[in-house]
Design an enzyme around this catalytic site. Structure first.
Site, PDB file in Angstrom:
ATOM      1  N   ASN A  43      -7.420  -3.331  14.329  1.00 52.21           N
ATOM      2  CA  ASN A  43      -8.817  -3.588  13.967  1.00 52.21           C
ATOM      3  C   ASN A  43      -8.932  -4.759  12.983  1.00 52.21           C
ATOM      4  OD1 ASN A  43      -7.811  -2.513  11.646  1.00 52.21           O
ATOM      5  ND2 ASN A  43      -9.197  -0.758  11.527  1.00 52.21           N
ATOM      6  N   ASP A  57       0.804  -1.220   0.000  1.00 55.37           N
ATOM      7  CA  ASP A  57       0.000   0.000   0.000  1.00 55.37           C
ATOM      8  C   ASP A  57       0.840   1.274   0.000  1.00 55.37           C
ATOM      9  OD1 ASP A  57       0.925  -0.516   2.588  1.00 55.37           O
ATOM     10  OD2 ASP A  57      -1.022  -1.072   3.349  1.00 55.37           O
ATOM     11  N   HIS A  90      -7.211  -5.052  10.102  1.00 55.14           N
ATOM     12  CA  HIS A  90      -6.942  -4.766   8.687  1.00 55.14           C
ATOM     13  C   HIS A  90      -5.663  -5.462   8.213  1.00 55.14           C
ATOM     14  CE1 HIS A  90      -4.653  -0.785   9.754  1.00 55.14           C
ATOM     15  NE2 HIS A  90      -3.771  -1.729   9.509  1.00 55.14           N
ATOM     16  N   GLU A  99      -9.841  -2.305   5.360  1.00 55.26           N
ATOM     17  CA  GLU A  99     -10.417  -2.018   6.665  1.00 55.26           C
ATOM     18  C   GLU A  99     -11.686  -2.846   6.901  1.00 55.26           C
ATOM     19  OE1 GLU A  99      -8.776  -0.314   8.670  1.00 55.26           O
ATOM     20  OE2 GLU A  99      -7.848   1.451   7.775  1.00 55.26           O
TER      21      GLU A  99
END
Ligand code: F6R
Length: 249
Positions: free
Chosen positions: A125, A56, A127, A132
């Site tokens: 979380n 990313d 990801h 996400e």
């Protein structure tokens, strides 16, 4: 853990010098990259014929901004190993046409023959890359709005949260799951809950990393803290263990 992971990557390159590596940024891979640099400098491993694709990049952050993933990769790996920069790929978060850039990136990965070994960290979380949690996930490389929790977690690298970009380009879960081998790495007790949810919880888009359970060749490398809540491992891990401190799972 860093050593085990660096050995895994080095072993892959020795067996297949033209290997295609998927690389990650963040705090977790730093020790792995330091060892790969040492191994390269001492001649144990050479990336001369390898290719890499990062997961990313932020949208709108100049490549020479110290917190861009381009800059991170140069500083922490590429400037110190013999991988030709022309084959070290990251998505271009400053492309005029971001959708076209996403398609270009997926096509490049395909042309390279797909990813042999994908290194992955995991967000608190759940990801992976910047995929996400949510009601749905995307397969291919795409533009994402970063979750507030992710921006807050990454604010530690910027002067303030206002400087953390709101969007990123990320490989999709489909691209990630197509990698022939995936190495998931996590460190620290603060990752114990999410590691457990990812590996032992239901497979759900609410925890993108849980999709890794479907992958036929997933290698999980955890330090003791990150492994602490895995029930499958060993009851010993929850306390009074005789396992060595640096146990790698
Ligand atoms: C980084 C990436 C992210 C990180 C994750 C964990 O390229 O894609 O998914 O792997 O946010 O970050 P750290 O390692 O800083 O805890």
């Amino acid at each position: 853990m860093d050593e085990a992971c660096a050995d895994l990557i080095g072993g892959m390159i020795r067996i297949k010098p033209r290997a295609v590596l998927g690389l990650a940024t963040g705090g977790t891979p730093l020790g792995v990259y330091r060892r790969l640099i040492d191994d390269c400098k001492s001649g144990l491993v050479s990336f001369r014929h390898a290719t890499s694709f990062n997961l990313d990049e932020y949208v709108g952050l100049p490549e020479d901004h110290p917190e861009s993933y381009h800059a991170y990769m140069r500083r922490n790996l590429f400037d110190h190993i013999d991988l030709p920069l022309s084959r070290a790929h990251l998505p271009n978060g400053n492309a005029a046409d971001l959708e076209a850039e996403c398609r270009r990136y997926d096509a490049l990965i395909e042309e390279a023959g797909g990813i042999d070994l994908q290194l992955l960290g995991i967000g608190h979380n759940g990801h992976i890359g910047f995929n996400e949690p949510g009601r749905e996930l995307s397969t291919g490389t795409h533009v994402v709005e970063l979750a507030e929790a992710t921006r807050q977690a990454n604010a530690r690298f910027f002067n303030s949260i206002d400087e953390v970009p709101k969007r990123a380009i990320t490989m999709g879960v489909g691209t990630i799951l197509k990698a022939r081998t995936i190495a998931l790495i996590a460190k620290g007790e603060d990752k114990a809950d999410i590691v457990r949810r990812a590996l032992e919880g239901p497979i759900t888009t609410d925890c993108p990393a849980s999709l890794l359970q479907t992958h036929p060749q997933l290698i999980v490398l955890l330090d003791r803290g990150a492994a602490a809540k895995l029930s499958r491992l060993s009851p010993d891990l929850s306390g009074g263990s005789t396992l060595p401190e640096e146990r790698t799972v």
